[in-house]
Design a protein around this motif. Structure first.
Motif, PDB file in Angstrom:
ATOM      1  N   ALA A  59      10.023  -3.215  -8.977  1.00 40.30           N
ATOM      2  CA  ALA A  59       8.575  -3.172  -8.772  1.00 40.30           C
ATOM      3  C   ALA A  59       8.163  -1.716  -8.604  1.00 40.30           C
ATOM      4  N   PRO A  60       6.913  -1.363  -8.924  1.00 40.72           N
ATOM      5  CA  PRO A  60       6.461   0.028  -8.765  1.00 40.72           C
ATOM      6  C   PRO A  60       6.728   0.557  -7.353  1.00 40.72           C
ATOM      7  N   GLY A  61       7.249   1.758  -7.299  1.00 38.84           N
ATOM      8  CA  GLY A  61       7.611   2.376  -6.030  1.00 38.84           C
ATOM      9  C   GLY A  61       9.091   2.325  -5.729  1.00 38.84           C
ATOM     10  N   ASP A  62       9.836   1.450  -6.420  1.00 43.72           N
ATOM     11  CA  ASP A  62      11.278   1.383  -6.209  1.00 43.72           C
ATOM     12  C   ASP A  62      11.942   2.668  -6.709  1.00 43.72           C
ATOM     13  N   LEU A  63      13.037   3.016  -6.067  1.00 45.39           N
ATOM     14  CA  LEU A  63      13.837   4.156  -6.513  1.00 45.39           C
ATOM     15  C   LEU A  63      14.880   3.659  -7.503  1.00 45.39           C
ATOM     16  N   VAL A  64      14.980   4.315  -8.645  1.00 47.26           N
ATOM     17  CA  VAL A  64      15.959   3.916  -9.659  1.00 47.26           C
ATOM     18  C   VAL A  64      16.970   5.061  -9.832  1.00 47.26           C
ATOM     19  N   GLY A  67       0.791  -1.219   0.000  1.00 44.77           N
ATOM     20  CA  GLY A  67       0.000   0.000   0.000  1.00 44.77           C
ATOM     21  C   GLY A  67       0.822   1.267   0.000  1.00 44.77           C
ATOM     22  N   ARG A  68       1.930   1.266   0.732  1.00 46.56           N
ATOM     23  CA  ARG A  68       2.758   2.475   0.777  1.00 46.56           C
ATOM     24  C   ARG A  68       3.401   2.753  -0.573  1.00 46.56           C
ATOM     25  N   ALA A  69       3.903   1.732  -1.229  1.00 41.08           N
ATOM     26  CA  ALA A  69       4.474   1.921  -2.563  1.00 41.08           C
ATOM     27  C   ALA A  69       3.419   2.433  -3.526  1.00 41.08           C
TER      28      ALA A  69
END
Length: 369
Positions: free
Chosen positions: A319-324, A255-257
Protein backbone atom coordinates in the motif's frame (compact mmCIF):
# COMPACT_ATOMS: atom_id res chain seq x y z
CA UNK A 1 98.59 -28.78 -27.90
CA UNK A 2 96.54 -25.98 -29.56
CA UNK A 3 93.42 -28.09 -29.35
CA UNK A 4 94.10 -28.63 -25.67
CA UNK A 5 94.42 -24.87 -25.06
CA UNK A 6 91.12 -24.20 -26.93
CA UNK A 7 89.31 -26.79 -24.81
CA UNK A 8 90.80 -25.31 -21.64
CA UNK A 9 89.10 -21.97 -22.36
CA UNK A 10 85.64 -23.61 -22.40
CA UNK A 11 83.50 -23.31 -19.18
CA UNK A 12 83.20 -26.57 -17.25
CA UNK A 13 80.09 -28.56 -18.03
CA UNK A 14 79.30 -26.53 -21.20
CA UNK A 15 78.14 -28.61 -24.19
CA UNK A 16 77.48 -27.54 -27.73
CA UNK A 17 74.26 -28.72 -29.44
CA UNK A 18 74.47 -30.16 -32.90
CA UNK A 19 72.16 -31.80 -35.36
CA UNK A 20 68.65 -32.65 -34.16
CA UNK A 21 69.39 -31.38 -30.63
CA UNK A 22 70.32 -27.96 -31.98
CA UNK A 23 67.14 -27.79 -34.09
CA UNK A 24 64.98 -28.77 -31.04
CA UNK A 25 66.64 -26.16 -28.82
CA UNK A 26 66.06 -23.45 -31.42
CA UNK A 27 62.41 -24.43 -31.81
CA UNK A 28 61.88 -24.32 -28.05
CA UNK A 29 63.55 -20.92 -27.79
CA UNK A 30 61.36 -19.51 -30.59
CA UNK A 31 58.20 -20.96 -28.98
CA UNK A 32 59.15 -19.44 -25.63
CA UNK A 33 59.79 -16.06 -27.21
CA UNK A 34 56.46 -16.20 -29.04
CA UNK A 35 54.63 -17.08 -25.82
CA UNK A 36 56.32 -14.25 -23.94
CA UNK A 37 55.47 -11.82 -26.73
CA UNK A 38 51.84 -12.97 -26.78
CA UNK A 39 51.60 -12.62 -23.00
CA UNK A 40 53.10 -9.14 -23.12
CA UNK A 41 50.80 -8.15 -25.96
CA UNK A 42 47.69 -9.43 -24.17
CA UNK A 43 48.68 -7.55 -21.02
CA UNK A 44 49.21 -4.36 -23.00
CA UNK A 45 46.15 -4.68 -25.25
CA UNK A 46 43.27 -6.04 -23.20
CA UNK A 47 40.13 -6.68 -25.27
CA UNK A 48 37.95 -3.56 -25.33
CA UNK A 49 34.69 -3.82 -23.40
CA UNK A 50 31.47 -3.33 -25.29
CA UNK A 51 29.10 -0.53 -24.31
CA UNK A 52 26.76 -3.12 -22.80
CA UNK A 53 29.58 -4.59 -20.69
CA UNK A 54 30.61 -1.12 -19.52
CA UNK A 55 27.03 -0.34 -18.52
CA UNK A 56 26.73 -3.61 -16.59
CA UNK A 57 30.01 -2.97 -14.76
CA UNK A 58 29.09 0.64 -14.02
CA UNK A 59 25.72 -0.44 -12.63
CA UNK A 60 27.46 -2.98 -10.38
CA UNK A 61 29.90 -0.33 -9.15
CA UNK A 62 27.00 1.97 -8.31
CA UNK A 63 25.36 -0.87 -6.36
CA UNK A 64 28.63 -1.47 -4.52
CA UNK A 65 28.82 2.23 -3.70
CA UNK A 66 25.26 2.22 -2.42
CA UNK A 67 25.87 -0.82 -0.20
CA UNK A 68 28.97 0.93 1.18
CA UNK A 69 26.86 4.06 1.70
CA UNK A 70 24.42 2.16 3.91
CA UNK A 71 27.33 0.75 5.92
CA UNK A 72 28.70 4.30 6.17
CA UNK A 73 25.31 5.56 7.38
CA UNK A 74 25.17 2.87 10.07
CA UNK A 75 28.72 3.60 11.24
CA UNK A 76 27.98 7.33 11.28
CA UNK A 77 24.91 6.80 13.45
CA UNK A 78 26.95 4.75 15.92
CA UNK A 79 29.82 7.27 15.85
CA UNK A 80 27.39 10.08 16.63
CA UNK A 81 25.99 8.12 19.58
CA UNK A 82 29.52 7.38 20.84
CA UNK A 83 30.47 11.07 20.56
CA UNK A 84 27.37 12.08 22.54
CA UNK A 85 28.24 9.50 25.21
CA UNK A 86 31.83 10.77 25.46
CA UNK A 87 30.63 14.37 25.80
CA UNK A 88 28.08 13.43 28.47
CA UNK A 89 30.65 11.48 30.49
CA UNK A 90 33.18 14.32 30.29
CA UNK A 91 30.54 16.81 31.39
CA UNK A 92 29.61 14.54 34.32
CA UNK A 93 33.28 14.16 35.30
CA UNK A 94 33.71 17.96 35.23
CA UNK A 95 30.58 18.48 37.34
CA UNK A 96 31.67 15.92 39.92
CA UNK A 97 35.19 17.37 40.01
CA UNK A 98 33.71 20.76 40.83
CA UNK A 99 31.67 19.19 43.65
CA UNK A 100 34.82 17.44 44.89
CA UNK A 101 36.74 20.72 44.99
CA UNK A 102 33.90 22.37 46.96
CA UNK A 103 33.88 19.47 49.46
CA UNK A 104 37.66 19.66 49.83
CA UNK A 105 37.49 23.39 50.52
CA UNK A 106 34.80 22.86 53.18
CA UNK A 107 36.85 20.09 54.79
CA UNK A 108 39.93 22.33 54.84
CA UNK A 109 38.02 25.09 56.63
CA UNK A 110 36.66 22.58 59.17
CA UNK A 111 40.12 21.11 59.80
CA UNK A 112 41.65 24.58 60.31
CA UNK A 113 38.94 25.60 62.79
CA UNK A 114 39.32 22.34 64.69
CA UNK A 115 43.11 22.76 64.85
CA UNK A 116 42.76 26.28 66.26
CA UNK A 117 40.28 25.09 68.89
CA UNK A 118 42.11 21.90 69.81
CA UNK A 119 45.69 23.06 70.23
CA UNK A 120 45.73 22.38 74.03
CA UNK A 121 45.27 19.11 75.89
CA UNK A 122 41.55 18.72 76.75
CA UNK A 123 42.28 18.34 80.53
CA UNK A 124 44.37 21.52 80.52
CA UNK A 125 41.66 23.33 78.58
CA UNK A 126 39.17 22.30 81.27
CA UNK A 127 41.50 23.44 84.07
CA UNK A 128 42.11 26.83 82.49
CA UNK A 129 38.53 27.43 81.52
CA UNK A 130 36.76 30.19 83.46
CA UNK A 131 33.44 28.48 82.69
CA UNK A 132 33.66 24.65 82.89
CA UNK A 133 30.05 24.23 81.76
CA UNK A 134 30.74 26.23 78.61
CA UNK A 135 33.86 24.16 77.93
CA UNK A 136 32.02 20.86 78.27
CA UNK A 137 29.30 22.06 75.93
CA UNK A 138 31.94 23.23 73.42
CA UNK A 139 33.83 19.95 73.62
CA UNK A 140 30.69 18.05 72.58
CA UNK A 141 30.54 20.29 69.49
CA UNK A 142 34.20 19.48 68.75
CA UNK A 143 33.39 15.77 68.98
CA UNK A 144 30.50 16.26 66.61
CA UNK A 145 32.79 18.23 64.30
CA UNK A 146 35.21 15.31 64.33
CA UNK A 147 32.42 12.96 63.30
CA UNK A 148 31.41 15.37 60.58
CA UNK A 149 35.02 15.57 59.38
CA UNK A 150 35.23 11.79 59.17
CA UNK A 151 31.99 11.74 57.18
CA UNK A 152 33.30 14.46 54.88
CA UNK A 153 36.50 12.50 54.27
CA UNK A 154 34.48 9.41 53.43
CA UNK A 155 32.32 11.45 51.03
CA UNK A 156 35.38 12.89 49.32
CA UNK A 157 36.81 9.40 48.82
CA UNK A 158 33.52 8.26 47.28
CA UNK A 159 33.56 11.26 44.93
CA UNK A 160 37.15 10.52 43.87
CA UNK A 161 36.25 6.88 43.15
CA UNK A 162 33.17 7.95 41.19
CA UNK A 163 35.17 10.41 39.08
CA UNK A 164 37.77 7.72 38.35
CA UNK A 165 35.05 5.35 37.16
CA UNK A 166 33.47 8.01 34.94
CA UNK A 167 36.83 8.89 33.42
CA UNK A 168 37.50 5.19 32.74
CA UNK A 169 34.12 4.93 30.99
CA UNK A 170 34.90 8.06 28.99
CA UNK A 171 38.20 6.53 27.87
CA UNK A 172 36.37 3.37 26.81
CA UNK A 173 33.79 5.37 24.86
CA UNK A 174 36.61 7.40 23.28
CA UNK A 175 38.15 4.15 22.03
CA UNK A 176 34.76 3.11 20.62
CA UNK A 177 34.46 6.50 18.93
CA UNK A 178 37.92 6.14 17.37
CA UNK A 179 36.96 2.70 16.02
CA UNK A 180 33.71 4.10 14.57
CA UNK A 181 35.58 6.96 12.93
CA UNK A 182 38.04 4.50 11.38
CA UNK A 183 35.08 2.47 10.11
CA UNK A 184 33.57 5.64 8.64
CA UNK A 185 36.80 6.41 6.82
CA UNK A 186 36.97 2.85 5.45
CA UNK A 187 33.42 2.93 4.09
CA UNK A 188 33.95 6.41 2.66
CA UNK A 189 37.00 5.11 0.82
CA UNK A 190 34.92 2.18 -0.56
CA UNK A 191 32.27 4.62 -1.81
CA UNK A 192 34.67 7.04 -3.46
CA UNK A 193 36.69 4.18 -4.97
CA UNK A 194 33.59 2.58 -6.56
CA UNK A 195 32.39 5.91 -7.93
CA UNK A 196 35.85 6.73 -9.32
CA UNK A 197 36.01 3.30 -11.01
CA UNK A 198 32.57 3.93 -12.55
CA UNK A 199 33.72 7.29 -13.94
CA UNK A 200 36.87 5.72 -15.39
CA UNK A 201 34.85 2.98 -17.08
CA UNK A 202 32.48 5.51 -18.62
CA UNK A 203 35.48 7.35 -20.04
CA UNK A 204 36.43 4.22 -22.01
CA UNK A 205 33.31 4.64 -24.17
CA UNK A 206 33.50 6.46 -27.45
CA UNK A 207 31.76 9.82 -27.70
CA UNK A 208 28.82 8.24 -29.56
CA UNK A 209 28.53 5.40 -27.05
CA UNK A 210 28.66 7.87 -24.15
CA UNK A 211 25.92 9.94 -25.75
CA UNK A 212 23.72 6.85 -26.12
CA UNK A 213 24.44 5.80 -22.54
CA UNK A 214 23.60 9.24 -21.15
CA UNK A 215 20.45 9.45 -23.28
CA UNK A 216 19.31 6.07 -21.92
CA UNK A 217 20.03 7.25 -18.37
CA UNK A 218 18.06 10.45 -18.91
CA UNK A 219 15.13 8.44 -20.28
CA UNK A 220 15.25 6.10 -17.27
CA UNK A 221 15.56 8.96 -14.80
CA UNK A 222 13.01 11.32 -16.34
CA UNK A 223 10.27 12.47 -13.96
CA UNK A 224 6.84 11.71 -15.48
CA UNK A 225 5.32 14.55 -17.48
CA UNK A 226 2.55 16.72 -16.07
CA UNK A 227 -0.91 15.19 -16.11
CA UNK A 228 -2.67 12.26 -14.56
CA UNK A 229 -2.83 8.96 -16.33
CA UNK A 230 -5.53 6.35 -16.33
CA UNK A 231 -3.33 4.08 -14.27
CA UNK A 232 -2.91 6.63 -11.53
CA UNK A 233 0.68 7.63 -12.35
CA UNK A 234 1.91 10.66 -10.44
CA UNK A 235 1.52 14.17 -11.75
CA UNK A 236 4.78 16.10 -11.80
CA UNK A 237 6.73 18.77 -13.56
CA UNK A 238 9.75 17.72 -15.58
CA UNK A 239 12.06 19.10 -12.90
CA UNK A 240 10.13 17.52 -10.06
CA UNK A 241 9.69 20.92 -8.38
CA UNK A 242 5.97 20.42 -7.90
CA UNK A 243 4.55 16.92 -7.84
CA UNK A 244 1.53 15.31 -6.23
CA UNK A 245 -0.30 12.01 -6.69
CA UNK A 246 -2.95 12.10 -9.39
CA UNK A 247 -6.65 11.77 -8.62
CA UNK A 248 -6.60 8.15 -9.81
CA UNK A 249 -3.67 7.05 -7.66
CA UNK A 250 -4.33 4.52 -4.88
CA UNK A 251 -4.97 6.16 -1.54
CA UNK A 252 -2.68 5.65 1.44
CA UNK A 253 -4.05 3.47 4.27
CA UNK A 254 -3.82 6.29 6.85
CA UNK A 255 -2.97 9.96 7.25
CA UNK A 256 0.65 9.44 8.21
CA UNK A 257 1.35 7.25 5.19
CA UNK A 258 -0.31 9.91 3.01
CA UNK A 259 2.01 12.56 4.48
CA UNK A 260 5.08 10.39 3.79
CA UNK A 261 3.98 9.85 0.18
CA UNK A 262 3.30 13.58 -0.28
CA UNK A 263 6.80 14.38 0.98
CA UNK A 264 8.34 11.89 -1.45
CA UNK A 265 6.49 13.46 -4.38
CA UNK A 266 7.78 16.84 -3.25
CA UNK A 267 11.35 15.50 -3.39
CA UNK A 268 11.15 14.43 -7.06
CA UNK A 269 14.05 15.78 -9.07
CA UNK A 270 16.33 16.39 -6.07
CA UNK A 271 19.82 14.92 -6.43
CA UNK A 272 21.20 11.74 -4.94
CA UNK A 273 24.10 12.47 -2.59
CA UNK A 274 25.47 9.64 -0.50
CA UNK A 275 24.97 10.19 3.22
CA UNK A 276 22.35 12.93 2.64
CA UNK A 277 19.01 13.09 4.48
CA UNK A 278 17.58 16.25 2.94
CA UNK A 279 16.18 18.70 2.49
CA UNK A 280 18.05 19.48 -0.75
CA UNK A 281 19.55 16.02 -1.47
CA UNK A 282 19.07 12.42 -0.38
CA UNK A 283 20.44 8.92 -0.54
CA UNK A 284 17.93 6.07 -0.68
CA UNK A 285 17.41 5.49 3.05
CA UNK A 286 17.81 9.20 3.73
CA UNK A 287 14.78 9.86 1.52
CA UNK A 288 12.54 7.29 3.22
CA UNK A 289 13.66 8.46 6.65
CA UNK A 290 12.92 12.10 5.77
CA UNK A 291 9.52 11.20 4.25
CA UNK A 292 8.37 9.43 7.39
CA UNK A 293 9.91 12.09 9.62
CA UNK A 294 7.62 14.58 7.87
CA UNK A 295 4.75 12.34 8.97
CA UNK A 296 5.92 12.40 12.59
CA UNK A 297 7.54 8.94 12.59
CA UNK A 298 11.20 8.35 13.43
CA UNK A 299 12.84 5.68 11.27
CA UNK A 300 16.33 4.20 11.73
CA UNK A 301 18.98 5.48 9.34
CA UNK A 302 19.91 2.46 7.23
CA UNK A 303 18.15 0.10 4.85
CA UNK A 304 19.03 -2.96 6.92
CA UNK A 305 17.52 -1.39 10.06
CA UNK A 306 14.52 0.22 8.34
CA UNK A 307 13.31 -3.17 7.12
CA UNK A 308 12.72 -4.12 10.78
CA UNK A 309 11.04 -0.81 11.68
CA UNK A 310 7.48 -1.98 11.10
CA UNK A 311 5.29 -4.90 10.11
CA UNK A 312 6.46 -7.02 7.19
CA UNK A 313 3.99 -7.15 4.30
CA UNK A 314 3.91 -9.30 1.19
CA UNK A 315 4.35 -7.84 -2.24
CA UNK A 316 0.69 -8.59 -3.00
CA UNK A 317 -0.47 -6.46 -0.04
CA UNK A 318 1.64 -3.35 -0.72
CA UNK A 319 0.00 0.00 0.00
CA UNK A 320 1.23 3.59 -0.52
CA UNK A 321 3.72 4.55 2.16
CA UNK A 322 5.19 1.07 2.56
CA UNK A 323 8.96 0.71 2.40
CA UNK A 324 10.15 -1.57 -0.39
CA UNK A 325 13.61 -3.14 -0.25
CA UNK A 326 15.87 -4.58 -2.94
CA UNK A 327 18.87 -6.89 -3.44
CA UNK A 328 19.89 -9.76 -1.18
CA UNK A 329 21.93 -7.48 1.06
CA UNK A 330 18.95 -5.11 1.62
CA UNK A 331 21.10 -2.32 0.14
CA UNK A 332 18.35 -0.22 -1.48
CA UNK A 333 14.97 1.13 -0.37
CA UNK A 334 12.14 3.11 -1.92
CA UNK A 335 8.74 4.42 -0.85
CA UNK A 336 5.86 2.58 -2.49
CA UNK A 337 3.26 4.92 -4.06
CA UNK A 338 0.90 2.40 -5.67
CA UNK A 339 0.37 0.76 -9.07
CA UNK A 340 3.63 -1.18 -8.81
CA UNK A 341 5.67 2.07 -8.52
CA UNK A 342 7.89 3.65 -5.93
CA UNK A 343 9.70 6.94 -5.40
CA UNK A 344 13.38 6.45 -4.64
CA UNK A 345 16.82 8.05 -4.81
CA UNK A 346 18.52 5.74 -7.32
CA UNK A 347 22.26 6.50 -7.30
CA UNK A 348 24.83 9.29 -7.77
CA UNK A 349 23.98 11.31 -10.86
CA UNK A 350 20.33 10.18 -10.83
CA UNK A 351 17.73 12.41 -9.15
CA UNK A 352 14.85 11.25 -6.97
CA UNK A 353 12.29 9.74 -9.33
CA UNK A 354 9.31 7.46 -9.79
CA UNK A 355 10.23 3.94 -10.92
CA UNK A 356 8.63 0.51 -11.17
CA UNK A 357 9.51 -1.80 -8.31
CA UNK A 358 10.24 -4.48 -10.92
CA UNK A 359 13.41 -2.74 -12.07
CA UNK A 360 15.44 -4.26 -9.20
CA UNK A 361 15.43 -7.63 -7.39
CA UNK A 362 12.69 -7.33 -4.74
CA UNK A 363 13.81 -8.33 -1.20
CA UNK A 364 10.86 -7.44 1.02
CA UNK A 365 8.56 -4.71 2.30
CA UNK A 366 7.64 -3.12 5.62
CA UNK A 367 4.56 -1.15 6.72
CA UNK A 368 5.63 1.57 9.12
CA UNK A 369 2.29 2.82 10.48
Amino acid sequence: MAAHRKAAHRKPGQRLFSGAAARSAAALALAGAATATAATGSAQAEPRRTAAQVKAEVDQLYRDAEAATERYNGAKEKATAAARSVDALRDEAARRTEQLNTARAALGSLAAAQYRAGGLDPALQLALSSDPDEYLERSSYVELAGDRQAGALSGIQRRINGISQIRARAEGESAVLAAREAELARHKKEITSSLADARRLLQTLTAAERDRYEAAQRADEAVPATGASATGSPSATASGASATPSAGAPSAPNGRAAQAVAFAYGALGKPYVWGATGPSAFDCSGLTQAAWRAAGVSLPRTTYTQINAGQRVSRARLAPGDLVFFYSGISHVGLYVGDGKMIHAPRPGAPVRVAPIDEMPFAGATRVA
